[in-house]
Write a protein that holds these residues in place. Sequence first.
Motif, PDB file in Angstrom:
ATOM      1  N   THR A 160      -6.165  11.856   6.738  1.00 47.74           N
ATOM      2  CA  THR A 160      -7.229  11.934   5.735  1.00 47.74           C
ATOM      3  C   THR A 160      -7.983  10.611   5.762  1.00 47.74           C
ATOM      4  OG1 THR A 160      -6.072  10.892   3.885  1.00 47.74           O
ATOM      5  CG2 THR A 160      -5.634  13.234   4.247  1.00 47.74           C
ATOM      6  N   ASN A 161      -9.008  10.555   4.966  1.00 44.36           N
ATOM      7  CA  ASN A 161      -9.796   9.338   4.846  1.00 44.36           C
ATOM      8  C   ASN A 161      -8.993   8.156   4.311  1.00 44.36           C
ATOM      9  OD1 ASN A 161     -12.261   8.553   5.605  1.00 44.36           O
ATOM     10  ND2 ASN A 161     -13.374   9.680   4.038  1.00 44.36           N
TER      11      ASN A 161
ATOM     12  N   PRO B 270      -9.457  16.556   3.245  1.00 46.48           N
ATOM     13  CA  PRO B 270      -9.705  15.453   4.196  1.00 46.48           C
ATOM     14  C   PRO B 270     -10.028  14.133   3.504  1.00 46.48           C
ATOM     15  CG  PRO B 270     -11.004  17.407   4.774  1.00 46.48           C
ATOM     16  CD  PRO B 270     -10.454  17.639   3.405  1.00 46.48           C
TER      17      PRO B 270
ATOM     18  N   TYR C 239      -8.140  22.284  10.976  1.00 46.28           N
ATOM     19  CA  TYR C 239      -8.210  20.826  11.124  1.00 46.28           C
ATOM     20  C   TYR C 239      -8.314  20.460  12.601  1.00 46.28           C
ATOM     21  CZ  TYR C 239      -7.466  17.285   7.444  1.00 46.28           C
ATOM     22  OH  TYR C 239      -7.627  16.355   6.453  1.00 46.28           O
ATOM     23  N   GLU C 240      -7.417  21.049  13.382  1.00 45.93           N
ATOM     24  CA  GLU C 240      -7.417  20.778  14.818  1.00 45.93           C
ATOM     25  C   GLU C 240      -8.690  21.291  15.485  1.00 45.93           C
ATOM     26  OE1 GLU C 240      -2.758  21.751  15.553  1.00 45.93           O
ATOM     27  OE2 GLU C 240      -4.111  22.030  17.243  1.00 45.93           O
TER      28      GLU C 240
ATOM     29  N   GLY D  26     -11.995  19.552  14.330  1.00 44.98           N
ATOM     30  CA  GLY D  26     -12.025  18.193  14.869  1.00 44.98           C
ATOM     31  C   GLY D  26     -12.435  18.204  16.334  1.00 44.98           C
TER      32      GLY D  26
ATOM     33  N   ILE E 187     -16.034  16.729  17.810  1.00 48.76           N
ATOM     34  CA  ILE E 187     -16.007  15.607  18.755  1.00 48.76           C
ATOM     35  C   ILE E 187     -16.691  16.032  20.065  1.00 48.76           C
ATOM     36  CG2 ILE E 187     -14.432  14.179  20.140  1.00 48.76           C
ATOM     37  CD1 ILE E 187     -12.750  14.054  17.425  1.00 48.76           C
TER      38      ILE E 187
ATOM     39  N   LEU F  69     -15.809   3.597  18.391  1.00 51.44           N
ATOM     40  CA  LEU F  69     -15.744   4.973  17.917  1.00 51.44           C
ATOM     41  C   LEU F  69     -14.377   5.580  18.220  1.00 51.44           C
ATOM     42  CD1 LEU F  69     -17.654   6.872  16.563  1.00 51.44           C
ATOM     43  CD2 LEU F  69     -18.453   7.652  18.783  1.00 51.44           C
TER      44      LEU F  69
ATOM     45  N   THR G 261     -11.750   4.370  15.813  1.00 46.36           N
ATOM     46  CA  THR G 261     -11.829   4.981  14.481  1.00 46.36           C
ATOM     47  C   THR G 261     -11.336   6.423  14.505  1.00 46.36           C
ATOM     48  OG1 THR G 261     -13.905   3.781  14.359  1.00 46.36           O
ATOM     49  CG2 THR G 261     -13.360   5.149  12.486  1.00 46.36           C
ATOM     50  N   LEU G 262     -11.752   7.162  15.534  1.00 49.08           N
ATOM     51  CA  LEU G 262     -11.404   8.579  15.562  1.00 49.08           C
ATOM     52  C   LEU G 262      -9.921   8.808  15.862  1.00 49.08           C
ATOM     53  CD1 LEU G 262     -14.523  10.214  17.212  1.00 49.08           C
ATOM     54  CD2 LEU G 262     -13.761  10.432  14.849  1.00 49.08           C
TER      55      LEU G 262
ATOM     56  N   ASP H  20      -7.453   7.612  14.404  1.00 41.57           N
ATOM     57  CA  ASP H  20      -6.770   7.851  13.121  1.00 41.57           C
ATOM     58  C   ASP H  20      -6.839   9.302  12.695  1.00 41.57           C
ATOM     59  OD1 ASP H  20      -6.480   5.161  12.934  1.00 41.57           O
ATOM     60  OD2 ASP H  20      -8.160   4.869  11.545  1.00 41.57           O
ATOM     61  N   PHE H  21      -7.824   9.999  13.218  1.00 40.73           N
ATOM     62  CA  PHE H  21      -8.065  11.343  12.708  1.00 40.73           C
ATOM     63  C   PHE H  21      -7.583  12.424  13.665  1.00 40.73           C
ATOM     64  CE2 PHE H  21     -10.006  14.113   9.672  1.00 40.73           C
ATOM     65  CZ  PHE H  21      -9.997  13.331   8.543  1.00 40.73           C
TER      66      PHE H  21
END
Lengths: 330, 330
Positions: free
Chosen positions: A133-134, A217, A238-239, A242, A246, A270, A273-274, A276-277
Motif C-alpha cells: 500500500t501507499n 491501496p 492488484y496483480e 499493476g 506498468i 522509477l 519506487t515501483l 515497493d508496489f
Amino acid sequence: MINVAVDAMGGDNAPTELVKGAAEAVEMRNDLKVFLVGREEVIKKELTSYTYPTKQIEIVDAKEIIETAEPPVMAIRKKKNSSMVEGLHLVKKGICDAFVSAGSSGAILVGGQVIVGRLKGVERAPLAPLIPTNKGVSLLIDCGANVDARAPHLVQFAKIGSIYMEEVVGKKNPTVAIVNIGAEEDKGNLLVKEAYPLLKNCEDIHFIGNIEAREIPKGMADIIVCEAFVGNVILKLYEGLGDTLIQKIKTGMMSTFRSKLGALLAKPALKETLKDFDVTKYGGAPLLGLNGLVVKTHGNSKAVEVKNAIIQCVSFKEQKMNEKIKEKIC
Amino acid sequence: MINVAVDAMGGDNAPTELVKGAAEAVEMRNDLKVFLVGREEVIKKELTSYTYPTKQIEIVDAKEIIETAEPPVMAIRKKKNSSMVEGLHLVKKGICDAFVSAGSSGAILVGGQVIVGRLKGVERAPLAPLIPTNKGVSLLIDCGANVDARAPHLVQFAKIGSIYMEEVVGKKNPTVAIVNIGAEEDKGNLLVKEAYPLLKNCEDIHFIGNIEAREIPKGMADIIVCEAFVGNVILKLYEGLGDTLIQKIKTGMMSTFRSKLGALLAKPALKETLKDFDVTKYGGAPLLGLNGLVVKTHGNSKAVEVKNAIIQCVSFKEQKMNEKIKEKIC
C-alpha cells in the motif's frame, strides 16, 4: 533449532531458485535447518553451486511433482510421494515447524488443511498475503479457497490476522477493517451485515469499521478482512492491474523520441519506487491456524522471496504464533 | 426529438460542468433536447456563459438537493422537489427518455428502481460501467446496490450487457465471462457454481467461461458478469489502485534531479497513454433494465463526461435498447 521444509519442485523457477533461496537462508541463521523436498539427484546437483553450512540442509527424496493444472484434492490424495505431500507430512509428524511451497495454490490449501490439519478451535484456515500500500503493507485475510465463509469465521480471521500483524510483521496495535461497498455501518451484503457487529464487539482487535476497495491501496487499515472469493478478486486484480498499468507506462514512454529520452533518465528512480508496489515481493502468504505453518510463495518466486519466506517461518516460530492463536481463539 | 433530463445540481462540479456539458451536447445534435433540472436562477445564470440553440435546453425548477452523504432511501422519499427526484419523474412520466446525474450513487440506484421502475420481466436493474482495459473497454455488470443476487439474475445481466455492448458500444458478438477465483469450470462459490451452467446453456450470449480478476485489465472478455458486491470491489479497486500507482510514479519521477528531467521529457506522451486508463473518462454507467434510461456519471465528472453521457443516452434511444431488452428478457 527451527526446521523448515521447502518444496524444491514447486513453482515456475523450481528447483534452481528454491534451492538457492534455501542456501541463502541457512547462511543467515545458524539456528535454522532446511529440508529440501524433491528429487534427490536434481537437488544434489543444484546444491553443488553454493557454499553453505552443509549440516543445515537435508534432502528428503520425493519422486513425484504436483503440477499447477492438476485438480488439487485428487493430486494430494494420489501423489503420496510428491514433494508437496512429503513436505506437509514433515510438518504433520513434527519433524518440521513449517513448510514453504511455490507450487499449486489449490494443492497447498487442500494439503495444508487435510494433512497438517487445523488448530483445535480454528474453523477455517485463512490464507493471508501481505499486499503493498501507499503506507507499507496490509494483511489481506482471507484469500484462500474457503469461499462462502460465515460471519464468525470472519471474526476469527480478524483475530488471527491481528496476532500475525503484531507478532510477525511487527505492527503495534494493528487496525482491522472489513471490505464493504460503502463506509456506513448499515451497508453491505448479508455476510458483512452479520459480521460487522461481531467485529465491533470483539475486544481482542482494533476494529475501525468498513473499508471500500478504493481505500485499500491507500493503506487505510492494517488488516483487511473479507470472504475468500472477494479476497481472491482483490489480490488478483492488484496483480493484474499493476502489470497492465506498468505495461501502459512503458508503452507511453516508448512512444516518442522525446519520451524515450525521458524514460532513460527517469528509469532508475522509477524502478526503485515501483519495486515497493510489486505484489510478488511480499510473496510469502501464510496459511494460518494450522498445526504448524504452511507458507505459499508466489509461483514465480526467485531465491530472494524463497529466502524471505523461510526467514518468515523462523519469526513465526520464534514469536510462538500458534501458541498465541490457540490462546486467543481456542 | 430525444429528450434527456440532466441533474444540474448533482456531483462535485455542479452546476457549472453539468450546465456546460448540456450546452455542448445540444450543439452536437439538433434532434436532442436537454432538460436541466435544479435551481432555476442558478442554472439560468450559468447558461449565460454559453451560446447554444436555446430551444434545445429547458430549465425545470427543483429547489432541493440530495447530498452524497444522505441515506438514499430516505432522501428519495423525503426530498420530492430535489433535482434528482424531479429528473427521475420526467422519465417516469415519459417526458424524457433518459436521466443523467453525477450525484449520490445510492440515491440514483434507489430512485431509478423506485421512481422509474424496472421493465416487466427484469428482476434486478444492474449498474454497468465501462472499465478501461489493455484492449479498449469492458462492461462490468453489476456494480449496483443489488447485493446478494441469485444465479438467474446473473444470466439476465449477461443478456442485458450483451445487448448494450453490441448496440450502444458497437462491439459485435461480444464475449461474456463470469468473475471467478480460477479458470476451471468447477471453481467458485455457490452463486458462481450455480450460474455457470445457466450461462453456458444460454443461447443469446457468447459465453467464454470464467475470468480471474487478474485477466480483467487485460481485456480478456467484453462483458464481465458478477454479483454487485464483487463488482463494486472491482470498480473501486480499479480507481484506487490506478490513483495510488500514478501517485507512486509521480513520486518516483520527482525523487532525483535526473529523474525530474526525465519526467519533464516523458510527461506529454505518458499523460496521453494513461488517459485511456482513467476510469472516470468512461464515467457514464447506465442503470439498465428500467422503463427509460438512467445514467450515473462519475461524481467528479467534467463537462466532457457529462456531454458524453448525454450523447450515450441518444444512442441508447436510437438503438431502441429497451425494446431489444424486452424482446430478449421478457
